[in-house]
Motif scaffolding. Structure first.
Motif, PDB file in Angstrom:
ATOM      1  N   PHE A   7      -7.552 -10.122   7.989  1.00 22.49           N
ATOM      2  CA  PHE A   7      -7.498  -7.914   7.205  1.00 22.49           C
ATOM      3  C   PHE A   7      -6.010  -8.471   6.507  1.00 22.49           C
ATOM      4  N   ASN A   8      -5.022  -8.928   6.274  1.00 22.00           N
ATOM      5  CA  ASN A   8      -4.604  -9.204   5.417  1.00 22.00           C
ATOM      6  C   ASN A   8      -4.562  -9.360   4.355  1.00 22.00           C
ATOM      7  N   GLY A   9      -5.503 -10.458   3.760  1.00 22.98           N
ATOM      8  CA  GLY A   9      -5.389 -11.032   2.758  1.00 22.98           C
ATOM      9  C   GLY A   9      -6.547  -9.797   2.799  1.00 22.98           C
ATOM     10  N   ILE A  10      -8.011  -8.607   3.176  1.00 20.91           N
ATOM     11  CA  ILE A  10      -8.409  -7.593   2.791  1.00 20.91           C
ATOM     12  C   ILE A  10      -7.352  -6.708   2.296  1.00 20.91           C
ATOM     13  N   GLN A  11      -6.483  -6.689   2.816  1.00 24.43           N
ATOM     14  CA  GLN A  11      -5.255  -5.484   3.167  1.00 24.43           C
ATOM     15  C   GLN A  11      -4.318  -5.849   1.314  1.00 24.43           C
ATOM     16  N   LYS A  12      -4.031  -7.525   1.167  1.00 25.45           N
ATOM     17  CA  LYS A  12      -3.399  -6.943  -0.172  1.00 25.45           C
ATOM     18  C   LYS A  12      -4.182  -7.046  -1.442  1.00 25.45           C
ATOM     19  N   ILE A  13      -5.463  -7.837  -0.561  1.00 28.08           N
ATOM     20  CA  ILE A  13      -6.304  -7.392  -2.179  1.00 28.08           C
ATOM     21  C   ILE A  13      -6.611  -5.387  -2.387  1.00 28.08           C
ATOM     22  N   ILE A  14      -6.451  -4.859  -1.096  1.00 29.79           N
ATOM     23  CA  ILE A  14      -6.966  -3.417  -1.368  1.00 29.79           C
ATOM     24  C   ILE A  14      -5.256  -2.824  -2.052  1.00 29.79           C
ATOM     25  N   LYS A  15      -4.383  -3.439  -2.043  1.00 26.34           N
ATOM     26  CA  LYS A  15      -2.848  -2.851  -2.446  1.00 26.34           C
ATOM     27  C   LYS A  15      -2.885  -3.240  -3.533  1.00 26.34           C
ATOM     28  N   ASN A  16      -3.004  -4.229  -3.361  1.00 27.96           N
ATOM     29  CA  ASN A  16      -3.172  -5.250  -5.519  1.00 27.96           C
ATOM     30  C   ASN A  16      -3.408  -4.056  -6.229  1.00 27.96           C
ATOM     31  N   ILE A  17      -5.225  -3.099  -5.625  1.00 30.31           N
ATOM     32  CA  ILE A  17      -5.946  -2.612  -6.558  1.00 30.31           C
ATOM     33  C   ILE A  17      -5.458  -1.186  -6.703  1.00 30.31           C
ATOM     34  N   ILE A  18      -5.565  -0.663  -5.567  1.00 32.39           N
ATOM     35  CA  ILE A  18      -4.927   0.859  -5.512  1.00 32.39           C
ATOM     36  C   ILE A  18      -3.358   0.596  -5.435  1.00 32.39           C
ATOM     37  N   PHE A  19      -2.664   1.003  -6.039  1.00 30.22           N
ATOM     38  CA  PHE A  19      -1.186   0.872  -6.112  1.00 30.22           C
ATOM     39  C   PHE A  19      -0.067   1.602  -5.241  1.00 30.22           C
ATOM     40  N   GLU A  20      -0.995   2.382  -4.554  1.00 25.54           N
ATOM     41  CA  GLU A  20      -0.280   4.027  -4.012  1.00 25.54           C
ATOM     42  C   GLU A  20      -0.326   3.923  -2.963  1.00 25.54           C
ATOM     43  N   VAL A  21      -0.945   2.936  -2.213  1.00 24.62           N
ATOM     44  CA  VAL A  21      -1.583   3.028  -0.539  1.00 24.62           C
ATOM     45  C   VAL A  21      -0.516   2.884  -0.004  1.00 24.62           C
ATOM     46  N   ALA A  22       0.271   3.032   1.290  1.00 26.03           N
ATOM     47  CA  ALA A  22       0.806   2.607   2.270  1.00 26.03           C
ATOM     48  C   ALA A  22       0.661   2.624   2.994  1.00 26.03           C
ATOM     49  N   ASP A  23      -0.455   2.283   4.004  1.00 29.98           N
ATOM     50  CA  ASP A  23      -0.633   1.832   4.786  1.00 29.98           C
ATOM     51  C   ASP A  23      -2.032   1.700   5.035  1.00 29.98           C
ATOM     52  N   ILE A  24      -2.513   0.525   5.107  1.00 35.56           N
ATOM     53  CA  ILE A  24      -4.002   0.289   5.977  1.00 35.56           C
ATOM     54  C   ILE A  24      -4.262  -0.054   7.031  1.00 35.56           C
ATOM     55  N   SER A  25      -5.506   0.816   7.692  1.00 39.35           N
ATOM     56  CA  SER A  25      -5.436   0.195   8.818  1.00 39.35           C
ATOM     57  C   SER A  25      -7.402  -0.240   9.026  1.00 39.35           C
ATOM     58  N   PRO A  26      -7.848  -1.049  10.234  1.00 35.49           N
ATOM     59  CA  PRO A  26      -9.344  -1.441   9.749  1.00 35.49           C
ATOM     60  C   PRO A  26     -10.104  -0.034   9.850  1.00 35.49           C
ATOM     61  N   SER A  27      -9.588   1.562  10.156  1.00 33.25           N
ATOM     62  CA  SER A  27     -10.616   1.970  10.579  1.00 33.25           C
ATOM     63  C   SER A  27     -10.446   2.811   8.743  1.00 33.25           C
ATOM     64  N   THR A  28      -9.666   2.582   8.424  1.00 34.91           N
ATOM     65  CA  THR A  28      -9.194   3.228   6.676  1.00 34.91           C
ATOM     66  C   THR A  28      -9.995   3.426   5.548  1.00 34.91           C
ATOM     67  N   ASN A  29     -10.460   4.922   5.820  1.00 30.45           N
ATOM     68  CA  ASN A  29     -11.894   5.112   4.620  1.00 30.45           C
ATOM     69  C   ASN A  29     -11.467   4.728   3.057  1.00 30.45           C
ATOM     70  N   LEU A  30     -11.978   3.990   2.676  1.00 27.42           N
ATOM     71  CA  LEU A  30     -12.480   3.563   1.335  1.00 27.42           C
ATOM     72  C   LEU A  30     -12.509   4.636   0.236  1.00 27.42           C
ATOM     73  N   ILE A  31     -13.069   5.751   0.648  1.00 25.19           N
ATOM     74  CA  ILE A  31     -12.954   7.014  -0.337  1.00 25.19           C
ATOM     75  C   ILE A  31     -12.229   7.595  -0.423  1.00 25.19           C
ATOM     76  N   ASP A  32     -11.638   7.208   0.871  1.00 24.42           N
ATOM     77  CA  ASP A  32      -9.908   8.217   1.072  1.00 24.42           C
ATOM     78  C   ASP A  32      -9.010   7.673   0.520  1.00 24.42           C
ATOM     79  N   LEU A  33      -9.037   6.417   0.094  1.00 22.13           N
ATOM     80  CA  LEU A  33      -8.074   5.813  -0.938  1.00 22.13           C
ATOM     81  C   LEU A  33      -8.564   5.511  -1.796  1.00 22.13           C
ATOM     82  N   GLY A  34      -9.582   6.838  -2.343  1.00 28.02           N
ATOM     83  CA  GLY A  34      -9.403   6.991  -4.537  1.00 28.02           C
ATOM     84  C   GLY A  34     -10.339   5.336  -5.086  1.00 28.02           C
ATOM     85  N   ILE A  35     -11.237   4.706  -3.539  1.00 25.45           N
ATOM     86  CA  ILE A  35     -12.052   3.609  -4.237  1.00 25.45           C
ATOM     87  C   ILE A  35     -12.793   4.465  -5.048  1.00 25.45           C
ATOM     88  N   THR A  36     -13.643   4.450  -6.267  1.00 28.44           N
ATOM     89  CA  THR A  36     -14.630   4.479  -6.971  1.00 28.44           C
ATOM     90  C   THR A  36     -15.369   3.053  -6.599  1.00 28.44           C
TER      91      THR A  36
END
Length: 83
Positions: A7-36
């Motif tokens: 989980f931490n590895g996936i979280q880190k990958i997302i944070k490296n791609i979407i720099f403005e993400v503060a908190d990511i939980s398992p239920s975090t919706n990818l579209i809500d993060l602005g992921i295209t």
């Protein structure tokens, strides 16, 4: 590698791609993060490299991965981990 490390590895990958993400939980919706769709492919490639897995072509639909947990479950299903 245990489930927290996955989980931490996936979280880190997302944070490296979407720099403005503060908190990511398992239920975090990818579209809500602005992921295209382009960012989604970048995340998938990064996950494949980090965890040495390959996503099946038929699974590479954005609709198959609505949240972080769905990515986590996909990785765990394809790797043998000490959970």
């Amino acid at each position: 590698m245990n489930s927290n490390e996955v989980f931490n590895g996936i979280q880190k990958i997302i944070k490296n791609i979407i720099f403005e993400v503060a908190d990511i939980s398992p239920s975090t919706n990818l579209i809500d993060l602005g992921i295209t769709s382009i960012l989604f492919i970048e995340i998938i490639v990064s996950i494949e490299l980090k965890f040495d897995i390959e996503f099946d072509d038929e699974d590479l639909l954005f609709d198959n991965f609505i949240d972080v947990n769905s990515l986590f479950e996909y990785v765990v299903e394809r790797k043998v981990f000490t959970l």
